[in-house]
Design an enzyme around this catalytic site. Structure first.
Site, PDB file in Angstrom:
ATOM      1  CE  LYS A 115      -4.306  -1.670   1.357  1.00 40.49           C
ATOM      2  NZ  LYS A 115      -5.567  -1.778   2.399  1.00 40.49           N
ATOM      3  CE  LYS A 219      -6.448  -7.685  -1.108  1.00 38.77           C
ATOM      4  NZ  LYS A 219      -7.229  -7.331  -0.545  1.00 38.77           N
ATOM      5  CE  LYS A 222     -13.277  -2.324   0.855  1.00 44.09           C
ATOM      6  NZ  LYS A 222     -12.092  -2.486   1.873  1.00 44.09           N
TER       7      LYS A 222
HETATM    8  N1  AQP Z   1      -9.850 -10.211  -3.212  1.00 44.91           N
HETATM    9  C1  AQP Z   1     -10.115 -10.801  -2.063  1.00 44.91           C
HETATM   10  N2  AQP Z   1     -10.611 -12.218  -1.781  1.00 44.91           N
HETATM   11  C2  AQP Z   1     -10.905 -12.631  -0.559  1.00 44.91           C
HETATM   12  N3  AQP Z   1     -11.148 -11.802   0.545  1.00 44.91           N
HETATM   13  C3  AQP Z   1     -10.739 -10.707   0.524  1.00 44.91           C
HETATM   14  N4  AQP Z   1     -10.962  -9.388   1.284  1.00 44.91           N
HETATM   15  C4  AQP Z   1     -10.604  -8.526   0.687  1.00 44.91           C
HETATM   16  N5  AQP Z   1      -9.980  -8.651  -0.512  1.00 44.91           N
HETATM   17  C5  AQP Z   1     -10.264  -9.975  -0.549  1.00 44.91           C
HETATM   18  C6  AQP Z   1     -11.346  -9.803   2.572  1.00 44.91           C
HETATM   19  O1  AQP Z   1     -12.430  -8.721   2.955  1.00 44.91           O
HETATM   20  C7  AQP Z   1     -12.291  -8.400   4.276  1.00 44.91           C
HETATM   21  C8  AQP Z   1     -12.076  -6.940   4.183  1.00 44.91           C
HETATM   22  O2  AQP Z   1     -11.202  -6.185   3.656  1.00 44.91           O
HETATM   23  P1  AQP Z   1     -10.698  -4.994   4.044  1.00 44.91           P
HETATM   24  O3  AQP Z   1     -11.743  -3.803   4.060  1.00 44.91           O
HETATM   25  O4  AQP Z   1      -9.972  -4.846   5.381  1.00 44.91           O
HETATM   26  O5  AQP Z   1      -9.654  -4.505   3.058  1.00 44.91           O
HETATM   27  P2  AQP Z   1      -8.388  -5.253   2.337  1.00 44.91           P
HETATM   28  O6  AQP Z   1      -8.391  -6.564   2.806  1.00 44.91           O
HETATM   29  O7  AQP Z   1      -7.355  -4.433   2.544  1.00 44.91           O
HETATM   30  O8  AQP Z   1      -8.659  -5.554   0.659  1.00 44.91           O
HETATM   31  P3  AQP Z   1      -9.561  -4.644  -0.056  1.00 44.91           P
HETATM   32  O9  AQP Z   1     -11.116  -4.831   0.103  1.00 44.91           O
HETATM   33  O10 AQP Z   1      -9.067  -4.917  -1.518  1.00 44.91           O
HETATM   34  O11 AQP Z   1      -9.154  -3.045   0.052  1.00 44.91           O
HETATM   35  P4  AQP Z   1      -7.874  -2.389  -0.539  1.00 44.91           P
HETATM   36  O12 AQP Z   1      -8.022  -2.131  -1.829  1.00 44.91           O
HETATM   37  O13 AQP Z   1      -7.949  -0.971   0.207  1.00 44.91           O
HETATM   38  O14 AQP Z   1      -6.619  -3.058  -0.200  1.00 44.91           O
HETATM   39  C9  AQP Z   1     -11.165  -8.891   5.090  1.00 44.91           C
HETATM   40  O15 AQP Z   1     -11.491 -10.006   5.757  1.00 44.91           O
HETATM   41  C10 AQP Z   1     -10.265  -9.291   3.716  1.00 44.91           C
HETATM   42  O16 AQP Z   1      -9.449 -10.437   3.932  1.00 44.91           O
END
Ligand code: AQP
Length: 358
Positions: A115, A219, A222
């Protein structure tokens, strides 16, 4: 001596573009757990400000994650649903954990490296310390189980390390104050009484890591600049169908065996999504679609995704039309969450030796 009460905690960041990975890897798995043990589901807004944010958008996204929880079937009569910033104990415990965790531990966190990117010097201190806040989220409730996607595995290991160091550093004090809980697995490295549980990650099922629709090695996320890379929970049926149609694949038909997809990450990802949405294994999906071209499999997947997601999207949109109702659920949940976290923090303050003047 008492045992830790089984308790689930998990959270989702209100950073916009909630996607299928968030749903399959996390939110959908929260739902059945509410009938098995006490559950706490948080909208982690303090985490969302570790990167640049717009305050009005943060408020809207907080309501959106809450609506997704409710639309997915989380019942506020069973689970506690609230946003993190309303319960002050998270931030307080995070500071204490900043003083327990080691720089070296945090420097190894791959999510920070990803990040922060190349411009690490310019990343916020909050982004670096993100995992200590996550440990505080979990341990303020002495939660024993945390359902998350695979990307959070390293942060949960760090949560255990922090709990273990706290338990060790203050073992005598915890015993002296009579605040210990029997260690279910005493060992030479661990005291026989603990203050914090060593939380179990729950990373299971066919959808622990849903990949980008544009690149099967990344992965679904968002923050991906390409909207075509993910299926958003508020996409229309047409958008979902278009994104699946445009999903990157290869020219070969699907193989009948899972081994045949080991070098085909995009194909494996779509089969995994189909499996997770239909509640079947990848093997079962391949036994039906093995030998078929993507021109057959993709429309079937699009129909399935629309069938599963459209009712949820409609429900989210319905819920989001009544902000007062959503805010009320968060406020009530924050009250219930505080009732659990406040006594834990009171004990932590005594363990730390902070003088309480009132
Ligand atoms: N691609 C994914 N597959 C399975 N699980 C996923 N999670 C995130 N991406 C995947 C799970 O969703 C929960 C909430 O995630 P978060 O809001 O804490 O964000 P994150 O893990 O940093 O991933 P994001 O949603 O893609 O956001 P960004 O782009 O900001 O990194 C967690 O349980 C996560 O494991």
């Amino acid at each position: 001596m008492s045992q830790f009460q089984p308790r689930v905690f998990s959270g989702v960041q209100p950073t916009g573009n909630l996607h299928l990975g968030n749903y399959l890897g996390a939110i959908s798995r929260f739902v059945p757990l509410q009938d098995e043990m006490p559950t706490i589901y948080c909208v982690v807004d303090l985490h969302a400000i570790t990167v640049k944010h717009d305050p009005a958008v943060l408020t809207a996204n907080t309501r959106e994650v809450t609506a997704a929880y409710l639309a997915a079937g989380i019942d506020p009569g069973k689970a506690i649903i609230f946003n993190q910033s309303q319960v002050r104990e998270h931030a307080e415990l995070a500071w204490i954990f900043n003083c327990i965790a080691r720089m070296g531990w945090l420097s190894r966190m791959t999510q920070f490296k990803e990040k922060a990117g190349k411009n690490r010097e310019n990343a916020s201190v909050g982004l670096f310390a993100y995992p200590t806040l996550m440990a505080a989220d979990i341990l303020a409730y002495r939660a024993t189980h945390v359902p998350v996607g695979d990307d959070q595995k390293q942060h949960l290991e760090l949560t255990r390390d922090i709990a273990q160091k706290f338990n060790n550093d203050f073992a005598d004090r915890v015993k002296e104050l009579g605040l210990g809980v029997a260690n279910p697995a005493p060992s030479p490295e661990l005291p026989d009484e603990l203050f914090f549980p060593l939380t179990e990650p729950m990373i299971a099922g066919p959808a622990t890591r849903i990949m980008s629709l544009r690149d099967g090695t990344k992965k679904m996320s968002k923050s991906d600049a390409s909207d075509l890379s993910r299926i958003n929970l508020r996409d229309s049926a047409d958008e979902i169908a278009k994104k699946i149609r445009k999903a990157k694949t290869d020219p070969e038909p699907l193989s009948s065996e899972l081994d045949g997809l080991s070098e085909r990450p995009e194909a494996l990802n779509l089969v995994g999504i189909y499996a997770a949405l239909s509640g079947r294994t990848k093997e079962e999906v391949l036994s039906e679609y093995g030998g078929q071209p993507f021109s057959v499999f993709k429309p079937a997947l699009a129909d399935l995704a629309v069938d599963k997601l459209a009712p949820m999207t409609d429900e989210m949109n319905r819920l989001l039309a009544d902000e007062t109702h959503i805010d009320g659920i968060l406020r009530e949940g924050a009250g219930r969450a505080s009732e659990i976290a406040a006594p834990v923090l009171r004990d932590v303050r005594r363990i730390m030796g902070f003088l309480e003047g009132r």
